[in-house]
Design a protein around this motif. Structure first.
Motif, PDB file in Angstrom:
ATOM      1  N   MET A  32     175.414   1.787  -9.464  1.00 60.76           N
ATOM      2  CA  MET A  32     174.914   3.159  -9.495  1.00 60.76           C
ATOM      3  C   MET A  32     173.414   3.231  -9.758  1.00 60.76           C
ATOM      4  SD  MET A  32     177.035   5.546  -8.800  1.00 60.76           S
ATOM      5  CE  MET A  32     176.211   6.944  -9.565  1.00 60.76           C
ATOM      6  N   GLY A  33     172.845   2.156 -10.295  1.00 57.74           N
ATOM      7  CA  GLY A  33     171.446   2.196 -10.703  1.00 57.74           C
ATOM      8  C   GLY A  33     170.503   2.582  -9.584  1.00 57.74           C
ATOM      9  N   ARG A  34     170.711   2.010  -8.414  1.00 57.48           N
ATOM     10  CA  ARG A  34     169.820   2.277  -7.288  1.00 57.48           C
ATOM     11  C   ARG A  34     169.800   3.759  -6.931  1.00 57.48           C
ATOM     12  NH1 ARG A  34     171.091   2.247  -1.898  1.00 57.48           N
ATOM     13  NH2 ARG A  34     173.134   1.339  -2.360  1.00 57.48           N
ATOM     14  N   THR A  35     170.970   4.363  -6.828  1.00 57.01           N
ATOM     15  CA  THR A  35     171.054   5.769  -6.433  1.00 57.01           C
ATOM     16  C   THR A  35     170.480   6.687  -7.508  1.00 57.01           C
ATOM     17  OG1 THR A  35     173.020   5.296  -5.119  1.00 57.01           O
ATOM     18  CG2 THR A  35     172.622   7.592  -5.705  1.00 57.01           C
ATOM     19  N   VAL A  36     170.803   6.408  -8.777  1.00 55.29           N
ATOM     20  CA  VAL A  36     170.313   7.249  -9.872  1.00 55.29           C
ATOM     21  C   VAL A  36     168.793   7.161  -9.976  1.00 55.29           C
ATOM     22  CG1 VAL A  36     170.361   7.597 -12.375  1.00 55.29           C
ATOM     23  CG2 VAL A  36     172.480   7.070 -11.140  1.00 55.29           C
ATOM     24  N   ALA A  37     168.243   5.937  -9.959  1.00 58.25           N
ATOM     25  CA  ALA A  37     166.790   5.766 -10.063  1.00 58.25           C
ATOM     26  C   ALA A  37     166.080   6.403  -8.883  1.00 58.25           C
ATOM     27  CB  ALA A  37     166.449   4.279 -10.155  1.00 58.25           C
ATOM     28  N   ALA A  38     166.626   6.213  -7.688  1.00 60.11           N
ATOM     29  CA  ALA A  38     166.000   6.773  -6.491  1.00 60.11           C
ATOM     30  C   ALA A  38     165.992   8.292  -6.527  1.00 60.11           C
ATOM     31  CB  ALA A  38     166.726   6.272  -5.249  1.00 60.11           C
ATOM     32  N   SER A  39     167.058   8.878  -7.030  1.00 56.25           N
ATOM     33  CA  SER A  39     167.104  10.340  -7.157  1.00 56.25           C
ATOM     34  C   SER A  39     166.016  10.835  -8.097  1.00 56.25           C
ATOM     35  CB  SER A  39     168.477  10.780  -7.655  1.00 56.25           C
ATOM     36  OG  SER A  39     169.499  10.379  -6.757  1.00 56.25           O
ATOM     37  N   GLY A  40     165.845  10.121  -9.212  1.00 56.83           N
ATOM     38  CA  GLY A  40     164.789  10.485 -10.150  1.00 56.83           C
ATOM     39  C   GLY A  40     163.408  10.316  -9.542  1.00 56.83           C
ATOM     40  N   ILE A  41     163.199   9.232  -8.798  1.00 58.65           N
ATOM     41  CA  ILE A  41     161.896   8.981  -8.168  1.00 58.65           C
ATOM     42  C   ILE A  41     161.567  10.071  -7.156  1.00 58.65           C
ATOM     43  CG2 ILE A  41     160.717   7.431  -6.547  1.00 58.65           C
ATOM     44  CD1 ILE A  41     162.050   5.097  -8.024  1.00 58.65           C
ATOM     45  N   ALA A  42     162.530  10.392  -6.293  1.00 57.71           N
ATOM     46  CA  ALA A  42     162.297  11.442  -5.298  1.00 57.71           C
ATOM     47  C   ALA A  42     162.031  12.780  -5.979  1.00 57.71           C
ATOM     48  CB  ALA A  42     163.499  11.542  -4.362  1.00 57.71           C
ATOM     49  N   GLY A  43     162.766  13.060  -7.038  1.00 62.59           N
ATOM     50  CA  GLY A  43     162.543  14.298  -7.776  1.00 62.59           C
ATOM     51  C   GLY A  43     161.170  14.347  -8.422  1.00 62.59           C
ATOM     52  N   LEU A  44     160.711  13.216  -8.975  1.00 58.73           N
ATOM     53  CA  LEU A  44     159.379  13.166  -9.583  1.00 58.73           C
ATOM     54  C   LEU A  44     158.295  13.391  -8.534  1.00 58.73           C
ATOM     55  CD1 LEU A  44     159.820  10.169 -12.051  1.00 58.73           C
ATOM     56  CD2 LEU A  44     159.346  12.542 -12.668  1.00 58.73           C
ATOM     57  N   ALA A  45     158.506  12.838  -7.333  1.00 61.95           N
ATOM     58  CA  ALA A  45     157.529  13.051  -6.262  1.00 61.95           C
ATOM     59  C   ALA A  45     157.410  14.530  -5.924  1.00 61.95           C
ATOM     60  CB  ALA A  45     157.939  12.247  -5.025  1.00 61.95           C
ATOM     61  N   ILE A  46     158.551  15.207  -5.811  1.00 68.58           N
ATOM     62  CA  ILE A  46     158.532  16.643  -5.516  1.00 68.58           C
ATOM     63  C   ILE A  46     157.880  17.417  -6.658  1.00 68.58           C
ATOM     64  CG2 ILE A  46     159.995  18.662  -5.139  1.00 68.58           C
ATOM     65  CD1 ILE A  46     161.997  16.785  -3.751  1.00 68.58           C
ATOM     66  N   TRP A  47     158.177  17.032  -7.901  1.00 68.11           N
ATOM     67  CA  TRP A  47     157.574  17.701  -9.058  1.00 68.11           C
ATOM     68  C   TRP A  47     156.052  17.557  -9.024  1.00 68.11           C
ATOM     69  CZ3 TRP A  47     154.394  17.311 -13.172  1.00 68.11           C
ATOM     70  CH2 TRP A  47     154.536  18.245 -14.202  1.00 68.11           C
ATOM     71  N   LEU A  48     155.570  16.352  -8.741  1.00 72.16           N
ATOM     72  CA  LEU A  48     154.130  16.121  -8.695  1.00 72.16           C
ATOM     73  C   LEU A  48     153.479  16.909  -7.557  1.00 72.16           C
ATOM     74  CD1 LEU A  48     154.176  12.296  -9.436  1.00 72.16           C
ATOM     75  CD2 LEU A  48     153.135  14.043 -10.899  1.00 72.16           C
ATOM     76  N   LEU A  49     154.134  16.946  -6.421  1.00 73.88           N
ATOM     77  CA  LEU A  49     153.593  17.715  -5.306  1.00 73.88           C
ATOM     78  C   LEU A  49     153.486  19.202  -5.661  1.00 73.88           C
ATOM     79  CD1 LEU A  49     155.483  16.023  -2.336  1.00 73.88           C
ATOM     80  CD2 LEU A  49     152.992  16.109  -2.620  1.00 73.88           C
ATOM     81  N   ARG A  50     154.407  19.666  -6.467  1.00 75.39           N
ATOM     82  CA  ARG A  50     154.427  21.094  -6.820  1.00 75.39           C
ATOM     83  C   ARG A  50     153.538  21.432  -8.014  1.00 75.39           C
ATOM     84  NH1 ARG A  50     153.666  25.207  -8.491  1.00 75.39           N
ATOM     85  NH2 ARG A  50     154.943  27.122  -8.588  1.00 75.39           N
TER      86      ARG A  50
END
Length: 353
Positions: A192-210
């Protein structure tokens, strides 16, 4: 004092050049550095990025003892050059311990939350270095290295954007995304680590863009616009690396796309963005240094990363090989340009405002 600072920067440059040469060998160029081929990741992450980060934070403490951290990461490069892997890994452990101590000191002095994020990043670097020393197996280490760079950069962006008015819900969202990402790195990567970490990374990218300062800089001119564009492109690459982590996970080329969308597309874009401000301060200069040529280097770099990732996904060996060469050359040219601008002690071609 200036000579000491230049010496520490040269440590990082030697790590970069060694890392690039070993990387070029790994993607197919016949470069006579065969003994370093297995140390590419440690040279780039610890020898170059680690040395720069340690040096920057040591300067911030104004404490002589803090410089043992960048000295250790710099000396690790020499160990790898002489094929002393265990010694090199041990020196990077010492460097990461030093960085943890630096952040503890800075946290006590300022008690700002962004320093705690950087401290967590340094602890992730330490965990990865210890694991590499024990196993000499890079695939088990790279999530911790990603966490190190990610938490460090997010912390630095929060520091630079701390005066922006943010609603409480956006702050809670950021904390939640950081926690999700960290939990993902702690879980088994191929579970599960890959999916959970990737979700957080993608979310952080969107947060930074916003929410990051970059969106405001995009409305300005000169070096502000340049910085905003670099930051925005870096966040797009961060989002892409999250997607690759979830959906593209089989084969050496796919792994290369994941790693280099993050470490080149995201991390090096941050260096391009912050270079006009950070490099003068590292060399004890005031103000920023900017020249319109930096736009050209940035565009070529971004294009070369995009071509490399495309070649990875399509498994175009020759295209990947040339794109990888250009990636490294542009990084070197950028750093030389910044050094020249700092030494001239003036901004060429554009106003400082």
């Amino acid at each position: 004092m200036m000579l000491k600072r230049i010496a520490f920067i040269l440590f990082a440059v030697v790590g970069l050049v060694s890392g690039l040469l070993s990387g070029w060998l790994r993607i197919g160029w016949n470069i006579p550095v065969y003994g370093m081929a297995g140390f590419h990741g440690a040279l780039m992450l610890g020898g170059f990025l680690g040395s720069l980060i340690c040096f920057e934070k040591a300067v911030a403490t104004k404490m002589n003892w803090a410089f043992f951290a960048p000295a250790s990461s710099g000396l690790s490069v020499l160990a790898f050059l002489f094929n002393q892997a265990s010694l090199g890994y041990l020196l990077q452990i010492v460097a990461s311990i030093g960085l943890v101590c630096i952040y503890i000191l800075l946290a006590k002095q300022s008690q700002e939350n962004y320093i705690l994020l950087m401290l967590i990043g340094a602890m992730c670097w330490l965990a990865g270095n210890v694991l590499l020393f024990q196993t000499h197996f890079y695939p088990t280490v790279f999530p911790w290295w990603i966490a190190f760079i990610l938490f460090t950069i997010v912390g630095e962006r929060l520091e630079l954007s701390r005066f922006l008015p943010l609603k409480m819900w956006s702050k809670y969202l950021l904390v939640g995304l950081l926690i999700v990402t960290l939990i993902g790195f702690m879980l088994p990567y191929h579970g599960m680590g890959r999916t959970v970490a990737a979700s957080g990374i993608a979310g952080l990218a969107i947060w930074l863009l916003r929410f990051d300062l970059a969106r405001i800089l995009l409305k300005k001119k000169g070096h502000y616009l340049y910085t905003g564009v670099c930051l925005t492109l870096g966040y797009v690459w961060l989002f892409a690396s999250g997607l690759f982590m979830i959906f593209v996970n089989s084969g050496a080329f796919a792994f290369d796309a994941l790693l280099h969308s993050f470490f080149l597309g995201f991390a090096i874009s941050m260096i391009f963005a912050h270079g006009p401000i950070i490099f003068p301060s590292l060399l004890n200069k005031t103000g920023h240094r900017f020249h319109s040529i930096l736009w050209f280097w940035m565009v070529v770099f971004q294009a070369s990363v995009a071509v490399r990732i495309f070649a990875d996904l399509q498994e175009f060996y020759l295209l990947r090989k040339w794109a990888g060469m250009i990636n490294g050359l542009i990084i070197l040219v950028f750093l030389v340009t910044m050094f020249v601008l700092v030494q001239k002690d003036r901004t060429l071609g554009q106003s400082r405002n």
